[in-house]
Write an enzyme that holds these catalytic residues in place. Structure first.
Site, PDB file in Angstrom:
ATOM      1  N   ARG A 140       0.909  -1.160   0.000  1.00  0.00           N
ATOM      2  CA  ARG A 140       0.000   0.000   0.000  1.00  0.00           C
ATOM      3  C   ARG A 140       0.925   1.181   0.000  1.00  0.00           C
ATOM      4  O   ARG A 140       1.647   1.425   0.963  1.00  0.00           O
ATOM      5  CB  ARG A 140      -0.919  -0.016   1.224  1.00  0.00           C
ATOM      6  CG  ARG A 140      -1.670   1.301   1.493  1.00  0.00           C
ATOM      7  CD  ARG A 140      -2.618   1.642   0.351  1.00  0.00           C
ATOM      8  NE  ARG A 140      -3.528   2.735   0.735  1.00  0.00           N
ATOM      9  CZ  ARG A 140      -3.343   4.012   0.400  1.00  0.00           C
ATOM     10  NH1 ARG A 140      -2.291   4.374  -0.325  1.00  0.00           N
ATOM     11  NH2 ARG A 140      -4.208   4.931   0.770  1.00  0.00           N
ATOM     12  N   HIS A 143       2.161   7.043   1.894  1.00  0.00           N
ATOM     13  CA  HIS A 143       1.118   8.060   1.843  1.00  0.00           C
ATOM     14  C   HIS A 143       0.911   8.668   3.218  1.00  0.00           C
ATOM     15  O   HIS A 143       1.535   8.250   4.203  1.00  0.00           O
ATOM     16  CB  HIS A 143      -0.196   7.444   1.354  1.00  0.00           C
ATOM     17  CG  HIS A 143      -0.790   6.443   2.311  1.00  0.00           C
ATOM     18  ND1 HIS A 143      -0.287   5.175   2.494  1.00  0.00           N
ATOM     19  CD2 HIS A 143      -1.856   6.533   3.157  1.00  0.00           C
ATOM     20  CE1 HIS A 143      -1.000   4.524   3.393  1.00  0.00           C
ATOM     21  NE2 HIS A 143      -1.961   5.337   3.812  1.00  0.00           N
ATOM     22  N   HIS A 145      -2.502  11.118   5.465  1.00  0.00           N
ATOM     23  CA  HIS A 145      -3.862  11.659   5.354  1.00  0.00           C
ATOM     24  C   HIS A 145      -4.175  12.558   6.526  1.00  0.00           C
ATOM     25  O   HIS A 145      -3.394  12.640   7.499  1.00  0.00           O
ATOM     26  CB  HIS A 145      -4.912  10.550   5.236  1.00  0.00           C
ATOM     27  CG  HIS A 145      -4.539   9.256   5.874  1.00  0.00           C
ATOM     28  ND1 HIS A 145      -4.483   9.070   7.226  1.00  0.00           N
ATOM     29  CD2 HIS A 145      -4.174   8.067   5.322  1.00  0.00           C
ATOM     30  CE1 HIS A 145      -4.112   7.833   7.492  1.00  0.00           C
ATOM     31  NE2 HIS A 145      -3.910   7.199   6.377  1.00  0.00           N
ATOM     32  N   GLU A 149      -5.016   7.015  11.864  1.00  0.00           N
ATOM     33  CA  GLU A 149      -5.295   5.676  11.333  1.00  0.00           C
ATOM     34  C   GLU A 149      -4.965   4.615  12.375  1.00  0.00           C
ATOM     35  O   GLU A 149      -3.845   4.540  12.871  1.00  0.00           O
ATOM     36  CB  GLU A 149      -4.455   5.429  10.078  1.00  0.00           C
ATOM     37  CG  GLU A 149      -4.528   4.000   9.540  1.00  0.00           C
ATOM     38  CD  GLU A 149      -3.598   3.788   8.351  1.00  0.00           C
ATOM     39  OE1 GLU A 149      -3.794   4.483   7.335  1.00  0.00           O
ATOM     40  OE2 GLU A 149      -2.676   2.948   8.440  1.00  0.00           O
ATOM     41  N   HIS A 188       3.460   7.103   6.066  1.00  0.00           N
ATOM     42  CA  HIS A 188       3.677   5.714   6.443  1.00  0.00           C
ATOM     43  C   HIS A 188       3.545   4.786   5.240  1.00  0.00           C
ATOM     44  O   HIS A 188       3.090   5.197   4.166  1.00  0.00           O
ATOM     45  CB  HIS A 188       2.701   5.281   7.549  1.00  0.00           C
ATOM     46  CG  HIS A 188       1.271   5.567   7.255  1.00  0.00           C
ATOM     47  ND1 HIS A 188       0.696   6.813   7.419  1.00  0.00           N
ATOM     48  CD2 HIS A 188       0.254   4.772   6.793  1.00  0.00           C
ATOM     49  CE1 HIS A 188      -0.578   6.780   7.108  1.00  0.00           C
ATOM     50  NE2 HIS A 188      -0.871   5.551   6.695  1.00  0.00           N
ATOM     51  N   GLU A 213     -10.827   6.710   1.449  1.00  0.00           N
ATOM     52  CA  GLU A 213      -9.594   6.056   1.030  1.00  0.00           C
ATOM     53  C   GLU A 213      -9.123   6.567  -0.330  1.00  0.00           C
ATOM     54  O   GLU A 213      -7.943   6.463  -0.669  1.00  0.00           O
ATOM     55  CB  GLU A 213      -9.814   4.538   0.987  1.00  0.00           C
ATOM     56  CG  GLU A 213      -8.605   3.713   0.607  1.00  0.00           C
ATOM     57  CD  GLU A 213      -7.486   3.733   1.636  1.00  0.00           C
ATOM     58  OE1 GLU A 213      -6.408   3.204   1.345  1.00  0.00           O
ATOM     59  OE2 GLU A 213      -7.696   4.282   2.742  1.00  0.00           O
ATOM     60  N   HIS A 323     -25.198  -1.922  28.380  1.00  0.00           N
ATOM     61  CA  HIS A 323     -24.245  -0.890  28.776  1.00  0.00           C
ATOM     62  C   HIS A 323     -24.348   0.291  27.819  1.00  0.00           C
ATOM     63  O   HIS A 323     -25.089   0.261  26.842  1.00  0.00           O
ATOM     64  CB  HIS A 323     -22.812  -1.442  28.761  1.00  0.00           C
ATOM     65  CG  HIS A 323     -22.308  -1.770  27.383  1.00  0.00           C
ATOM     66  ND1 HIS A 323     -22.740  -2.863  26.657  1.00  0.00           N
ATOM     67  CD2 HIS A 323     -21.426  -1.117  26.568  1.00  0.00           C
ATOM     68  CE1 HIS A 323     -22.138  -2.891  25.491  1.00  0.00           C
ATOM     69  NE2 HIS A 323     -21.354  -1.845  25.391  1.00  0.00           N
ATOM     70  N   HIS A 325     -21.620   3.888  26.465  1.00  0.00           N
ATOM     71  CA  HIS A 325     -20.338   4.578  26.537  1.00  0.00           C
ATOM     72  C   HIS A 325     -20.621   6.074  26.676  1.00  0.00           C
ATOM     73  O   HIS A 325     -21.294   6.658  25.814  1.00  0.00           O
ATOM     74  CB  HIS A 325     -19.493   4.273  25.304  1.00  0.00           C
ATOM     75  CG  HIS A 325     -19.338   2.800  25.066  1.00  0.00           C
ATOM     76  ND1 HIS A 325     -18.438   2.033  25.768  1.00  0.00           N
ATOM     77  CD2 HIS A 325     -20.007   1.959  24.243  1.00  0.00           C
ATOM     78  CE1 HIS A 325     -18.540   0.774  25.371  1.00  0.00           C
ATOM     79  NE2 HIS A 325     -19.489   0.705  24.457  1.00  0.00           N
ATOM     80  N   GLU A 330     -19.040   4.366  19.085  1.00  0.00           N
ATOM     81  CA  GLU A 330     -18.512   3.006  18.924  1.00  0.00           C
ATOM     82  C   GLU A 330     -18.705   2.525  17.488  1.00  0.00           C
ATOM     83  O   GLU A 330     -19.817   2.550  16.959  1.00  0.00           O
ATOM     84  CB  GLU A 330     -19.218   2.053  19.888  1.00  0.00           C
ATOM     85  CG  GLU A 330     -18.811   0.588  19.722  1.00  0.00           C
ATOM     86  CD  GLU A 330     -19.553  -0.347  20.655  1.00  0.00           C
ATOM     87  OE1 GLU A 330     -19.594  -1.561  20.368  1.00  0.00           O
ATOM     88  OE2 GLU A 330     -20.105   0.138  21.674  1.00  0.00           O
ATOM     89  N   HIS A 369     -27.152  -0.311  24.755  1.00  0.00           N
ATOM     90  CA  HIS A 369     -27.150  -1.434  23.814  1.00  0.00           C
ATOM     91  C   HIS A 369     -26.583  -2.687  24.461  1.00  0.00           C
ATOM     92  O   HIS A 369     -26.019  -2.652  25.555  1.00  0.00           O
ATOM     93  CB  HIS A 369     -26.354  -1.089  22.555  1.00  0.00           C
ATOM     94  CG  HIS A 369     -24.915  -0.715  22.797  1.00  0.00           C
ATOM     95  ND1 HIS A 369     -24.540   0.502  23.308  1.00  0.00           N
ATOM     96  CD2 HIS A 369     -23.759  -1.407  22.598  1.00  0.00           C
ATOM     97  CE1 HIS A 369     -23.226   0.560  23.409  1.00  0.00           C
ATOM     98  NE2 HIS A 369     -22.718  -0.589  22.991  1.00  0.00           N
TER      99      HIS A 369
END
Length: 433
Positions: A140, A143, A145, A149, A188, A213, A323, A325, A330, A369
C-alpha cells in the site's frame, strides 16, 4: 332587610376564606402503584437464522401479515429482526448497520480495498473504516492523510514504517490480532510479508466519519504533479534520476517482500519515544462469565490518542451486557459469528438489527445497547472508539450500587433480586439462568 342579609352572607364567606386552617399531621406519600402498564412478557427471540430453509414472513405472533410481493430471501434470512422485529422496538432510528459486502471494491494488481464512511451510514459521523488485502510482497504505497489511522490484522503478517515530524523513524512488524496507529499527517507505508501464504488482510479505522480512502496523499500522485525540474532541485540530483517515476498513482502494487530480518530493513535504528505497533495478540484476555475481552487504549498503547479498542468474545448463548459509553462513539466490526444488537436512543426509540462476520455497527455516545450471540459458535468482534480511553457504564453495576429503595421504586424488584446484581462489571454474561 334583604340587603343586610346579603351583606351578612358575604361577611360569612370572607370570614371562612381567611380562617386559619386546622393543623394536620405529616403523612407519607401513598403506596407505590403502577402508573403505566407492566412490560409485556411476550418472547422476542429472533424467529429464524440465515441457515434455515424457509421463506421468511413479516409476522410475529398476532402482528404482521404474509408478503404478497417479491422477496430477497437471502437478505431477509440474514435479518430476522428487521423483517419481524421484537415488539420492544419502537420509533425509527437511522440505519446503524453496514456490511462490507455492500461496499464497492477497488481492485488493484496485488490486492484490493473497500471502505465504509458517512456516505454509507449517515449516523457514523466520527469513525470510518477500510477493509484491505495485500498479496505477498504487495505494498500500500507510501502516503499520509488528514485523519488518524488505527489498524487490526485479520490475517497474515505485515511490515509498517513511519517518520515523525521530528525526523524520528519507526519500522515494525505486525501479525494476526495485532494493531498499529499513525497520527494524522504522519507518512507511512504498509507491505505484506512472505511469512504467511497468501499475504495479509487487515482492517483500518479512521477518526473521522467523512474519511475517504480515495482522497489520501500519495507519494507517486504528488510527484506526478510536480515539474521534474523542481523535483531535481529539491533532491539536489540530476533530473535524469527521475526518468522512471510513475505518471499516476500506484495505490496498491506488487513488489519484492521485505527481508525477514527487520533490522536489515532499517536505515537507522528505531528512535521514536513510543512504538507505533502493539502486539494485542500476545495480551491475555480477561475472562468473563460469558466470554472474554481485551482492552487496549492509551494506558497500554500511549501513541494511539484518538482511537482505542476492546476485542470481545461471546460464547454461545452469551451476551455483551447492557451498557453504554458516556462520550465515545462506537464502531463495531464482527470478525466471526452471528449477533444481534438493540440500540436504545432515548425518547422511546429502540431498533434491533442482526449482524454477521464482516458487518459493521455504529453506536453513538450514550446509546444503550447489548451484543447477543445468536449463532452456534463463538462470537468475536471489535469495539472501536473515537477516544484514547475506553469507558463504559454497566447497567447491572449501576443498579447494584444505587440505593436499593430507589431501584425498587423504579422497577418493582424485590430485595433478593436487587441483592443478586453484580457490583462488579461482568462485561460479558452467559446464558440466562
Amino acid at each position: 332587610m334583604h340587603s343586610w342579609c346579603r351583606i351578612l352572607s358575604i361577611l360569612a364567606l370572607l370570614s371562612s376564606a381567611v380562617a386559619v386552617p386546622a393543623s394536620s399531621s405529616v403523612t407519607s406519600a401513598p403506596a407505590a402503584s403502577p402508573t403505566v402498564p407492566y412490560a409485556s412478557d411476550d418472547p422476542n427471540y429472533p424467529l429464524w437464522n440465515e441457515d434455515e430453509d424457509i421463506i421468511p414472513e413479516a409476522i410475529r405472533g398476532t402482528l404482521g401479515a404474509s408478503i404478497l410481493g417479491p422477496q430477497n430471501i437471502p437478505l431477509e434470512l440474514q435479518n430476522p429482526d428487521l423483517l419481524a422485529p421484537p415488539t420492544t422496538d419502537a420509533g425509527s432510528l437511522p440505519n446503524f448497520k453496514w456490511p462490507f459486502s455492500l461496499s464497492h471494491n477497488r481492485l488493484q494488481t496485488g490486492g484490493w480495498a473497500r471502505q465504509q464512511n458517512i456516505n454509507d451510514m449517515s449516523i457514523a459521523t466520527d469513525l470510518a473504516g477500510v477493509n484491505m488485502r495485500l498479496e505477498v510482497g504487495a505494498i500500500r504505497e507510501m502516503h499520509w492523510h488528514n485523519d488518524g489511522e488505527w489498524a487490526y490484522i485479520i490475517q497474515g503478517d505485515l511490515r509498517i514504517s513511519t517518520v515523525t515530524p521530528d525526523g524520528q523513524v519507526y519500522v515494525g512488524d505486525v501479525s494476526q490480532g495485532d494493531i498499529w496507529y499513525f497520527p494524522a499527517g504522519y507518512p507511512h507505508s504498509i507491505q505484506a510479508k512472505n511469512t504467511s501464504a497468501g499475504g495479509a488482510e487487515f482492517l483500518l479505522v479512521f477518526d473521522s466519519g467523512s474519511f475517504s480512502e480515495d482522497s489520501t496523499f500519495l507519494l507517486t500522485d504528488w510527484l506526478a504533479h510536480v515539474p521534474k525540474e523542481v523535483i531535481a532541485k529539491n533532491f539536489q540530483v540530476n533530473i535524469s534520476a527521475f526518468d522512471h517515476i510513475p505518471a499516476s498513482e500506484l495505490y496498491i502494487f506488487p513488489s519484492t517482500p521485505p527481508p525477514l530480518n527487520i533490522e536489515s530493513d532499517m536505515v537507522i535504528p528505531n528512535d521514536t519515544p513510543m512504538p507505533f505497533t502493539f502486539a494485542m495478540s500476545q495480551v491475555n484476555a480477561t475472562q468473563a462469565p460469558g466470554g472474554s475481552y481485551k482492552v487496549v487504549d492509551t494506558r497500554t498503547f500511549p501513541v494511539s490518542t484518538t482511537v482505542c479498542t476492546a476485542e470481545v468474545t461471546v460464547e454461545v448463548g452469551g451476551m455483551r451486557e447492557l451498557h453504554w459509553h458516556p462520550t465515545e462513539p462506537e464502531w463495531t466490526f464482527f470478525v466471526s459469528g452471528q449477533a444481534r444488537i438493540t440500540v436504545y436512543a432515548s425518547s422511546a426509540q429502540a431498533n434491533t438489527m442482526d449482524f454477521q462476520a464482516g458487518d459493521i455497527a455504529y453506536i453513538p455516545p450514550s446509546y444503550g445497547h447489548y451484543v447477543e450471540n445468536t449463532g452456534n459458535s463463538t462470537l468475536l468482534f471489535l469495539e472501536i472508539f473515537r477516544s484514547g480511553l475506553f469507558q463504559d457504564i454497566s447497567l447491572t453495576q449501576w443498579l447494584a450500587l444505587t440505593p436499593p429503595e430507589l431501584v425498587k421504586a423504579h422497577l418493582g424488584l424485590d430485595d433478593a433480586t436487587i441483592a443478586s446484581f453484580s457490583r462488579v462489571k461482568q462485561e460479558v454474561v452467559g446464558p440466562a439462568h
